[in-house]
Design a protein around this motif. Structure first.
Motif, PDB file in Angstrom:
ATOM      1  N   VAL A 425       0.840  -1.205   0.000  1.00 52.69           N
ATOM      2  CA  VAL A 425       0.000   0.000   0.000  1.00 52.69           C
ATOM      3  C   VAL A 425       0.874   1.254   0.000  1.00 52.69           C
ATOM      4  N   LEU A 426       0.592   2.162  -0.917  1.00 55.96           N
ATOM      5  CA  LEU A 426       1.246   3.480  -0.876  1.00 55.96           C
ATOM      6  C   LEU A 426       0.401   4.340   0.071  1.00 55.96           C
ATOM      7  N   VAL A 427       0.960   4.666   1.223  1.00 52.82           N
ATOM      8  CA  VAL A 427       0.173   5.324   2.278  1.00 52.82           C
ATOM      9  C   VAL A 427      -0.020   6.810   1.938  1.00 52.82           C
ATOM     10  N   GLU A 428      -1.298   7.202   1.864  1.00 50.44           N
ATOM     11  CA  GLU A 428      -1.597   8.589   1.486  1.00 50.44           C
ATOM     12  C   GLU A 428      -1.834   9.497   2.671  1.00 50.44           C
ATOM     13  N   GLY A 429      -2.344   8.955   3.769  1.00 49.36           N
ATOM     14  CA  GLY A 429      -2.617   9.816   4.922  1.00 49.36           C
ATOM     15  C   GLY A 429      -3.646   9.177   5.818  1.00 49.36           C
ATOM     16  N   LYS A 430      -4.181  10.009   6.706  1.00 43.32           N
ATOM     17  CA  LYS A 430      -5.191   9.524   7.653  1.00 43.32           C
ATOM     18  C   LYS A 430      -6.519   9.334   6.940  1.00 43.32           C
ATOM     19  N   SER A 431      -7.265   8.345   7.374  1.00 42.45           N
ATOM     20  CA  SER A 431      -8.592   8.124   6.813  1.00 42.45           C
ATOM     21  C   SER A 431      -9.503   9.276   7.260  1.00 42.45           C
ATOM     22  N   LYS A 432     -10.410   9.672   6.376  1.00 42.71           N
ATOM     23  CA  LYS A 432     -11.277  10.811   6.695  1.00 42.71           C
ATOM     24  C   LYS A 432     -12.237  10.491   7.829  1.00 42.71           C
ATOM     25  N   ASN A 433     -12.657   9.212   7.916  1.00 40.04           N
ATOM     26  CA  ASN A 433     -13.709   8.857   8.859  1.00 40.04           C
ATOM     27  C   ASN A 433     -13.199   8.384  10.212  1.00 40.04           C
ATOM     28  N   ASN A 434     -11.922   8.031  10.281  1.00 41.69           N
ATOM     29  CA  ASN A 434     -11.441   7.461  11.527  1.00 41.69           C
ATOM     30  C   ASN A 434     -10.009   7.934  11.812  1.00 41.69           C
ATOM     31  N   GLU A 435      -9.847   8.648  12.884  1.00 41.52           N
ATOM     32  CA  GLU A 435      -8.576   9.254  13.318  1.00 41.52           C
ATOM     33  C   GLU A 435      -7.393   8.283  13.341  1.00 41.52           C
ATOM     34  N   ASN A 436      -7.658   7.041  13.808  1.00 42.41           N
ATOM     35  CA  ASN A 436      -6.557   6.085  13.976  1.00 42.41           C
ATOM     36  C   ASN A 436      -6.206   5.322  12.713  1.00 42.41           C
ATOM     37  N   MET A 437      -7.057   5.465  11.718  1.00 43.31           N
ATOM     38  CA  MET A 437      -6.856   4.666  10.516  1.00 43.31           C
ATOM     39  C   MET A 437      -6.093   5.447   9.455  1.00 43.31           C
ATOM     40  N   TYR A 438      -5.251   4.718   8.723  1.00 36.84           N
ATOM     41  CA  TYR A 438      -4.510   5.304   7.608  1.00 36.84           C
ATOM     42  C   TYR A 438      -4.998   4.649   6.330  1.00 36.84           C
ATOM     43  N   THR A 439      -4.755   5.322   5.223  1.00 36.64           N
ATOM     44  CA  THR A 439      -5.378   4.862   3.998  1.00 36.64           C
ATOM     45  C   THR A 439      -4.439   5.005   2.799  1.00 36.64           C
ATOM     46  N   GLY A 440      -4.629   4.137   1.822  1.00 35.46           N
ATOM     47  CA  GLY A 440      -3.818   4.199   0.612  1.00 35.46           C
ATOM     48  C   GLY A 440      -4.324   3.186  -0.395  1.00 35.46           C
ATOM     49  N   TYR A 441      -3.637   3.088  -1.522  1.00 34.26           N
ATOM     50  CA  TYR A 441      -4.061   2.146  -2.561  1.00 34.26           C
ATOM     51  C   TYR A 441      -3.048   1.025  -2.747  1.00 34.26           C
ATOM     52  N   SER A 442      -3.583  -0.159  -3.047  1.00 31.92           N
ATOM     53  CA  SER A 442      -2.717  -1.309  -3.306  1.00 31.92           C
ATOM     54  C   SER A 442      -2.279  -1.271  -4.769  1.00 31.92           C
ATOM     55  N   GLU A 443      -1.439  -2.195  -5.149  1.00 35.12           N
ATOM     56  CA  GLU A 443      -0.975  -2.245  -6.539  1.00 35.12           C
ATOM     57  C   GLU A 443      -2.146  -2.441  -7.501  1.00 35.12           C
ATOM     58  N   HIS A 444      -3.138  -3.222  -7.068  1.00 38.08           N
ATOM     59  CA  HIS A 444      -4.324  -3.461  -7.904  1.00 38.08           C
ATOM     60  C   HIS A 444      -5.331  -2.318  -7.819  1.00 38.08           C
ATOM     61  N   ASN A 445      -4.916  -1.222  -7.201  1.00 36.44           N
ATOM     62  CA  ASN A 445      -5.743  -0.021  -7.079  1.00 36.44           C
ATOM     63  C   ASN A 445      -6.942  -0.197  -6.150  1.00 36.44           C
ATOM     64  N   LYS A 446      -6.759  -0.994  -5.104  1.00 32.97           N
ATOM     65  CA  LYS A 446      -7.827  -1.170  -4.113  1.00 32.97           C
ATOM     66  C   LYS A 446      -7.541  -0.250  -2.937  1.00 32.97           C
ATOM     67  N   LEU A 447      -8.592   0.373  -2.459  1.00 38.14           N
ATOM     68  CA  LEU A 447      -8.460   1.251  -1.300  1.00 38.14           C
ATOM     69  C   LEU A 447      -8.289   0.397  -0.045  1.00 38.14           C
ATOM     70  N   VAL A 448      -7.227   0.653   0.717  1.00 38.67           N
ATOM     71  CA  VAL A 448      -6.944  -0.163   1.905  1.00 38.67           C
ATOM     72  C   VAL A 448      -6.864   0.742   3.134  1.00 38.67           C
ATOM     73  N   ASN A 449      -7.570   0.376   4.200  1.00 41.44           N
ATOM     74  CA  ASN A 449      -7.512   1.106   5.471  1.00 41.44           C
ATOM     75  C   ASN A 449      -6.860   0.230   6.533  1.00 41.44           C
ATOM     76  N   PHE A 450      -6.028   0.830   7.353  1.00 44.56           N
ATOM     77  CA  PHE A 450      -5.336   0.054   8.396  1.00 44.56           C
ATOM     78  C   PHE A 450      -4.854   0.999   9.493  1.00 44.56           C
ATOM     79  N   GLU A 451      -4.565   0.439  10.661  1.00 46.62           N
ATOM     80  CA  GLU A 451      -4.045   1.268  11.752  1.00 46.62           C
ATOM     81  C   GLU A 451      -2.564   1.526  11.525  1.00 46.62           C
ATOM     82  N   GLY A 452      -2.150   2.786  11.604  1.00 51.26           N
ATOM     83  CA  GLY A 452      -0.754   3.093  11.307  1.00 51.26           C
ATOM     84  C   GLY A 452      -0.285   4.312  12.058  1.00 51.26           C
ATOM     85  N   SER A 453       0.686   4.984  11.479  1.00 49.31           N
ATOM     86  CA  SER A 453       1.209   6.190  12.116  1.00 49.31           C
ATOM     87  C   SER A 453       1.686   7.166  11.030  1.00 49.31           C
TER      88      SER A 453
END
Ligand code: SAH
Ligand code: SF4
Ligand code: F3S
Length: 479
Positions: A425-453
């Motif tokens: 996942v290329l990490v783009e930033g914090k998820s809009k809906n959840n403070e603790n979640m980070y977001t980005g796209y996978s190689e197949h262009n799927k949106l992925v959310n996960f806990e990060g920093s």
């Protein structure tokens, strides 16, 4: 015309349709020093309504304004210069813009010196200018898709004379390199590889609003990508209305889209994507290069528009359902696990229920992992706008809903195939809906959310997919 305009040139679709065979020159842009201070102490805001090509234009418009001394402001009502970069692809895109313009009447009352400008594809249409002049007299500046480079000159003139200005060129000009650009994203960049479109699909306004196909020189594209790498960019998306026609207009060299991909594969940029492909022009060589993988991402947006041969013919798409399916087969073989997305138009004039069902069956066959779906919208000046369309609004919506139901099923299936797998996942930033979640796209262009920093932002990380939803994947960072 009661108002005094310092320039007044409106578009002609008839002229825009012509392909004159004129040689396109490449010009290195330089801004006259007299323009470089007129924005000092002033603010701007650019509003974008169209496709990625439109977004890329807005980044150039912002780049020009910043070189003129303007600074960006988030509160649009406070801006000294507001530019609306419009889209003409469907009627609802246009209605949105008119609604927004209405809001600015009030802003301008509070700030009479505000300069309101409109540009982009809608301005290349014949009736728009007159309508804006009549309904929105507070607009000061109207220009089109072929004269973005002239923005400093226009603003200078408006500041000096206080008169509004309208200038639309119907025929495309030369290719400008080295335009300043202010990119929206720090890790992902749009890179135009060509401008215009020569396909003339019968429903589409783009060949009129964007002019003939013109390819940027390979060395200019590679130079831009190298500079992006230096600036820490991880991903580029190559842009063109029909990227597979890249290079067809070169007279001095033989260099194709596949050649460009091969050259980009050699550069240390992590991810290369491209849009949009035309199914007829997507060739074996390109499929082969995609199969070599490397930094070319395993996702392809390949708009099919319809699954019925009669409709495809009437759309002037120049391929059949069988041609399309055979390319998909080749792609899936060359790039195992490739994710394929598409665009589909329902209720094209005269589309019968059987013809529509062919589209549904094609969706079932290809199992698209995402699609932009549209109800056909007549565009004045295009051939299909004159075709008889007996369908009621209710029937049109019924077809769209039915299509979306089918598509959504495969959206979810396409995501589920990644459950329990590790994706990059290329990490783009914090998820809009959840403070603790980070977001980005996978190689197949799927949106992925996960806990990060925060330190992960801009990096490519491994994430294990825990659960697949229709619109995103939920994952866990692998440390
Ligand atoms: N050049 C790209 C896409 C251009 S516009 C291509 O050829 O695929 C993006 C999408 O808008 C098109 O793929 C088409 O599905 C849709 N579109 C274009 N004109 C339209 C119209 N008049 N009505 C409804 N949808 C349209
Ligand atoms: Fe429009 Fe067809 Fe060109 Fe795409 S290929 S921009 S749909 S004319
Ligand atoms: Fe719209 Fe123009 Fe893009 S019509 S979709 S902004 S090329």
């Amino acid at each position: 015309m009661s108002k005094v305009y310092s320039r007044y040139q409106t578009p002609s679709l008839l002229k825009a349709r012509k392909r004159l065979g004129k040689t396109v020159e490449t010009i290195n842009y330089q801004m006259d020093s007299k323009y470089q201070t007129i924005g000092n102490g002033k603010t701007y805001c650019v509003k974008t309504y169209g496709c990625q090509g439109n977004l890329a234009d807005s980044e150039k418009i912002s780049g020009l304004l910043e070189r003129m001394g303007y600074t960006n402001v988030v509160e649009e009502e406070k801006a000294d210069v507001v530019l609306f970069n419009t889209c003409a692809i469907r009627e609802n895109a246009e209605n949105r813009i008119f609604g927004e313009l209405g809001r600015f009447v009030k802003y301008k009352k509070n700030n009479p010196n505000m300069i309101i400008g409109i540009c982009g594809c809608m301005m290349q249409e014949e009736n728009t200018i007159e309508m804006i002049n009549k309904k929105y007299p507070h607009v000061n500046l109207i220009f089109g898709t072929h004269n973005i480079d002239k923005l400093p000159e226009y603003l200078y003139e408006i500041e000096k004379t206080n008169n509004p200005l309208v200038e639309i060129f119907s025929i495309e000009g030369d290719i400008y390199e080295e335009l300043p650009v202010k990119r929206d994203h720090p890790y992902k960049a749009w890179v135009n590889i060509m401008y215009g479109c020569d396909e003339f699909c019968t429903y589409c306004i783009v060949p009129y609003t964007r002019g003939k196909e013109r390819s940027r020189k390979p060395e200019a594209i590679l130079k831009e990508v190298k500079a992006l790498i230096e600036d820490g960019y991880q991903e580029v998306t190559l842009l063109g209305q029909n990227v597979n026609a890249y290079g067809n207009d070169f007279t001095d060299i033989k260099y194709s889209f596949a050649d460009l991909l091969r050259d980009l594969q050699k550069l240390p940029i992590s991810r290369v994507r491209y849009t949009t492909s035309h199914p007829r022009d997507l060739d074996d060589e390109t499929i082969e290069v995609m199969g070599m993988g490397g930094n070319i991402m395993p996702h392809l947006h390949l708009p099919v528009q319809s699954g019925n041969n009669n409709i495809l013919k009437r759309m002037n798409r120049k391929y059949t359902r069988e041609d399309y399916l055979s390319k998909i087969k080749k792609l899936k073989k060359a790039v195992p696990g490739i994710s394929i997305t598409t665009d589909i138009i329902v209720a094209f004039p005269g589309e019968t229920i059987e013809e529509f069902e062919d589209t549904l069956s094609l969706v079932e066959e290809v199992k698209f992992e995402g699609a932009f779906t549209f109800i056909y919208s007549p565009r004045e000046g295009t051939p299909a706008a004159t075709y008889h369309n007996p369908l009621t609004e209710e029937q049109k919506h019924e077809r769209l809903n039915k299509l979306n139901e089918t598509i959504n099923k495969y959206y979810l299936e396409g995501n589920q195939r990644f459950e329990n797998q590790i994706v990059k996942v290329l990490v783009e930033g914090k998820s809009k809906n959840n403070e603790n979640m980070y977001t980005g796209y996978s190689e197949h262009n799927k949106l992925v959310n996960f806990e990060g920093s925060d330190d992960l932002i801009g990096k490519i990380v491994d994430v294990k997919v825990i659960k697949a939803y229709s619109w995103h994947l939920l994952g866990e960072l692998i440390k």
